[in-house]
Design an enzyme around this catalytic site. Sequence first.
Site, PDB file in Angstrom:
ATOM      1  N   MET A  42      75.044  16.272 146.374  1.00 27.30           N
ATOM      2  CA  MET A  42      74.874  17.642 145.984  1.00 27.30           C
ATOM      3  C   MET A  42      76.228  18.309 145.870  1.00 27.30           C
ATOM      4  O   MET A  42      76.840  18.629 146.865  1.00 27.30           O
ATOM      5  CB  MET A  42      74.038  18.388 147.016  1.00 27.30           C
ATOM      6  CG  MET A  42      73.853  19.832 146.633  1.00 27.30           C
ATOM      7  SD  MET A  42      73.493  20.891 148.026  1.00 27.30           S
ATOM      8  CE  MET A  42      75.148  21.349 148.501  1.00 27.30           C
ATOM      9  N   PRO A  43      76.719  18.499 144.676  1.00 28.09           N
ATOM     10  CA  PRO A  43      77.988  19.214 144.541  1.00 28.09           C
ATOM     11  C   PRO A  43      77.849  20.698 144.873  1.00 28.09           C
ATOM     12  O   PRO A  43      76.820  21.312 144.619  1.00 28.09           O
ATOM     13  CB  PRO A  43      78.344  19.041 143.064  1.00 28.09           C
ATOM     14  CG  PRO A  43      77.579  17.838 142.636  1.00 28.09           C
ATOM     15  CD  PRO A  43      76.303  17.880 143.436  1.00 28.09           C
TER      16      PRO A  43
END
Length: 134
Positions: free
Chosen positions: A1-2
């Site tokens: 998850m950036p």
Amino acid sequence: MPFVRTSVRKGTSQDRKSQIVAGVHQALIAAIGMPEDELFNMVAEYEPGDFFYDRTFNGIARSDDLVVLEITLRRGRSDAMKRTLYASIASRLEEAGISPKDVFIFMHENDYSDWSVGNGAFAMAIVQQRGSDT
């Protein structure tokens, strides 16, 4: 998850901010296979007098409208994937009227153990599992 932090010059329109966020998000999906629902991008404005940068660093002529993207994500992407991501971001932002010369990107990589994405849960324990709040 950036997690993305986007810094833009004070006075940047809401529409332009939305275009930047959308362009970065679509590039992350296309270049590194990020799921569509993983949108976390905090946009902040900087005062022109509060951000100092070299307008010609590395032979690139920058304007007053530098956009800085700080991307934090889980480690494991190859240099080729990152190269593709950077090019895709620059291309998508150019479509929004931002010169690729004014797109400055850097990354921080870490591990699942460095995240909690809700409910105080240790992300290492839920690695990419979809849950329900019900």
